[in-house]
Structures are given as C-alpha cells and as structure tokens.
Write an enzyme that holds these catalytic residues in place. Sequence first.
Site, PDB file in Angstrom:
ATOM      1  N   HIS A   1       0.885  -1.362   0.070  1.00  0.00           N
ATOM      2  CA  HIS A   1       0.052   0.025  -0.105  1.00  0.00           C
ATOM      3  C   HIS A   1       0.760   1.253   0.043  1.00  0.00           C
ATOM      4  O   HIS A   1       0.484   2.329  -0.875  1.00  0.00           O
ATOM      5  CB  HIS A   1      -0.840   0.094   1.139  1.00  0.00           C
ATOM      6  CG  HIS A   1      -1.976  -1.170   1.602  1.00  0.00           C
ATOM      7  ND1 HIS A   1      -1.994  -1.903   2.409  1.00  0.00           N
ATOM      8  CD2 HIS A   1      -2.941  -1.276   0.520  1.00  0.00           C
ATOM      9  CE1 HIS A   1      -2.923  -2.802   2.287  1.00  0.00           C
ATOM     10  NE2 HIS A   1      -3.695  -2.368   1.173  1.00  0.00           N
TER      11      HIS A   1
ATOM     12  N   GLN B   1      -9.290  -7.094 -10.827  1.00  0.00           N
ATOM     13  CA  GLN B   1      -9.802  -5.931 -10.076  1.00  0.00           C
ATOM     14  C   GLN B   1      -9.448  -4.791 -10.949  1.00  0.00           C
ATOM     15  O   GLN B   1     -10.060  -3.903 -11.509  1.00  0.00           O
ATOM     16  CB  GLN B   1      -9.567  -5.810  -8.715  1.00  0.00           C
ATOM     17  CG  GLN B   1      -9.796  -4.147  -8.073  1.00  0.00           C
ATOM     18  CD  GLN B   1      -9.598  -3.973  -6.853  1.00  0.00           C
ATOM     19  OE1 GLN B   1     -10.386  -4.649  -5.771  1.00  0.00           O
ATOM     20  NE2 GLN B   1      -8.678  -3.264  -6.578  1.00  0.00           N
TER      21      GLN B   1
ATOM     22  N   SER C   1      -3.475  -7.294   3.791  1.00  0.00           N
ATOM     23  CA  SER C   1      -4.202  -7.343   5.078  1.00  0.00           C
ATOM     24  C   SER C   1      -4.578  -8.391   5.630  1.00  0.00           C
ATOM     25  O   SER C   1      -4.381  -8.645   6.882  1.00  0.00           O
ATOM     26  CB  SER C   1      -5.175  -6.209   4.781  1.00  0.00           C
ATOM     27  OG  SER C   1      -4.737  -4.963   4.122  1.00  0.00           O
TER      28      SER C   1
HETATM   29  P1  AMP Z   1      -6.972  -3.256  -0.356  1.00  0.00           P
HETATM   30  O1  AMP Z   1      -6.704  -2.478   0.983  1.00  0.00           O
HETATM   31  O2  AMP Z   1      -6.261  -4.934  -0.061  1.00  0.00           O
HETATM   32  O3  AMP Z   1      -8.052  -3.265  -1.028  1.00  0.00           O
HETATM   33  O4  AMP Z   1      -5.711  -2.923  -1.343  1.00  0.00           O
HETATM   34  C1  AMP Z   1      -5.819  -1.562  -1.781  1.00  0.00           C
HETATM   35  C2  AMP Z   1      -4.703  -1.553  -3.129  1.00  0.00           C
HETATM   36  O5  AMP Z   1      -3.401  -1.936  -2.776  1.00  0.00           O
HETATM   37  C3  AMP Z   1      -5.347  -2.389  -4.197  1.00  0.00           C
HETATM   38  O6  AMP Z   1      -5.081  -1.536  -5.438  1.00  0.00           O
HETATM   39  C4  AMP Z   1      -4.478  -3.401  -3.833  1.00  0.00           C
HETATM   40  O7  AMP Z   1      -4.181  -3.982  -5.436  1.00  0.00           O
HETATM   41  C5  AMP Z   1      -2.998  -2.971  -3.403  1.00  0.00           C
HETATM   42  N1  AMP Z   1      -2.393  -4.124  -2.782  1.00  0.00           N
HETATM   43  C6  AMP Z   1      -2.640  -4.940  -2.043  1.00  0.00           C
HETATM   44  N2  AMP Z   1      -1.730  -5.881  -1.668  1.00  0.00           N
HETATM   45  C7  AMP Z   1      -0.485  -5.557  -2.524  1.00  0.00           C
HETATM   46  C8  AMP Z   1       0.715  -6.073  -2.689  1.00  0.00           C
HETATM   47  N3  AMP Z   1       0.952  -7.021  -1.923  1.00  0.00           N
HETATM   48  N4  AMP Z   1       1.290  -5.363  -3.414  1.00  0.00           N
HETATM   49  C9  AMP Z   1       1.002  -4.202  -4.090  1.00  0.00           C
HETATM   50  N5  AMP Z   1      -0.098  -3.619  -3.983  1.00  0.00           N
HETATM   51  C10 AMP Z   1      -1.106  -4.376  -3.305  1.00  0.00           C
END
Ligand code: AMP
Length: 281
Positions: A37, A153, A186
């Site tokens: 993030h 997504q 997360s």
């Molecule tokens: P989330 O909070 O899981 O909905 O993710 C928020 C954003 O962070 C989304 O665009 C995810 O694709 C990105 N994201 C989540 N995990 C990762 C990761 N391990 N590496 C890079 N981006 C991530």
Amino acid sequence: MQIFTKIEALKAFLKQKRANKQTIGLVPTMGALHAGHLFLVESSKAENQVTVGTVYVNPTQFNNASDLDKYPRSIDSDMELLEKGGCDALFYPDNQEMYAKTSTVKIEFGDLDKILEGKFRPGHFSGVALVVSKLFNIVQPDVAYFGQKDFQQFKIIEKLVAELKFNLQLKQMPIFREPDGLAMSSRNTRLNEEARKKAVVFFQSLTEAKKLLKQGEKIARVREIVKQKCEAIEGVKLEYFELTNTENLKPVESVTDKTVLLIAGFVGEVRLIDNLLTNEN
Ligand code: AMP
C-alpha cells in the site's frame, strides 16, 4: 496529513488544490496497511503534488458477512504509516457517509465479473466498481493507483473508467511480497504462525507452475500438480488455479508474453489470492 471523514470537507480541500493547478493522486485502500500500500502512496507522491489515501472497508464488495466482520482494521497505525509516507490527505468515511441509504445500483462487466474472483465471490466486483466510482467522483484524481495483486480488479476498473469515461489515468503497481514470497495482504494478519507458514504454498504453486509450463508441461497436468501440492497441506483449500490471457482473463492452454497465472484459496478460514505474470523472471 489532513484527515477527512466527510465528503464535502474533502471536496473543499481538493477544490483549493485544483485551483492552484496541483495534480491529485488517489490511493484507495481498505486499511490494515502494509508496504505494498505504501508503495502506491510513494508512487503517487512522486508523480502528483497532492496524494489522497483512502481507508474504507467497503461492505458492498463482501459477499460473506463473517469475512467483512473479521476484515482487519487498524486505523491508528494506518494513520501513522500514511503520515510517515507523506500522504497529504486521508479520507476515512463511515458507511453512513458512503451509503446514506441502502445501495441499489449494480454494475456488471459482461463475462469479466463472472469468472475467477467473480465466480467465487458473486457481487464482489459490482461492489468494488460502486465504491471506486464514488471515490473517483468525490476526489476527481488525475491519477489513481492500484496494485497488480488484485489483477482482475484492475481489469474491471480499467473497463469502468473506459466505459463511464472517468477523466483520469490508472496506474498499476507491482506485487509486494514477504521474504518467503507470500504476497503482502491485510488478510495475512489473520494468519497464526502455523497458517502463515502454510500460506506460502500459493506463491510456490505459481512459481512451480510457471517453470513447468515454460518447460512445455501441459496445463491440465500442471493444474493437477498444483491441486495436489495445495491439498497435501492440512487446512489449505484451493479455490481456483488458472492460466489466462492478461487482457480478457479467458483460460489459455500455453504460456505467451501475454499470459498470467492466477490462484485463490483458503488457509483455514482466511481467503488469499495471488498471481504471476508468465513473461517476468
Ligand atoms: P486493499 O486494501 O487490499 O483493498 O488494497 C488496496 C490497494 O493496494 C489495491 O489496489 C491492491 O491491489 C493494492 N495492494 C494490495 N496488496 C498489495 C501488494 N502485496 N503489493 C502491491 N499492491 C497491493
């Protein structure tokens, strides 16, 4: 960092920035932030004068009440991390602010939201598209940053932006991984020590599958190997493993420079996803 819980206050702040010709980068998240993030924030900061991070656990994208209930929430440490990361504004609304009344709008994407994640999480992408549309309308960013971690997504959001003519640019950032290869998520915070060790099987399956496919092994055989590898571990349940085209996410038989391996499954009751482009080393 300025913290906003109300749409109108955030809009007023951004109106001022826009009047001063400052460009705005948006980083939407559901919180429980990790290095993946924070890289999105860093990327936005490098390319825009103002970076808006959002933390909102969006109920309409959950098809399972217990998953929503147990989704990790850690707003205090999120605020600290965003502040340290140099985020200019945090938007942290509640459900009343985002969905004043029951939500009735549904957004469909033809075949794209019925396969892979969409097949196992009915309604998930409609909820994602809804909340992302709301955030785009509220923030009106120049650029919005997402991760490759949620590969399908990103395709959905690309379609949303193209078809609804949102006036912004989308950027996709690489997957951040733990030292053993587990994709940061997360949801990893819900894994106990034993489950955490088991969770790396999804990344290991992807890397082994890629190697075998590149050596000419048939996809059907690779699928079998991955299934066995996952099911050999107690508490691990494979939901899907697919080799698909990177654009329409339709299954393909062999690797090219436009194919991706996608995997999803459970470790105990925690659902994890991961993917690997076949054209990268
Ligand atoms: P989330 O909070 O899981 O909905 O993710 C928020 C954003 O962070 C989304 O665009 C995810 O694709 C990105 N994201 C989540 N995990 C990762 C990761 N391990 N590496 C890079 N981006 C991530």
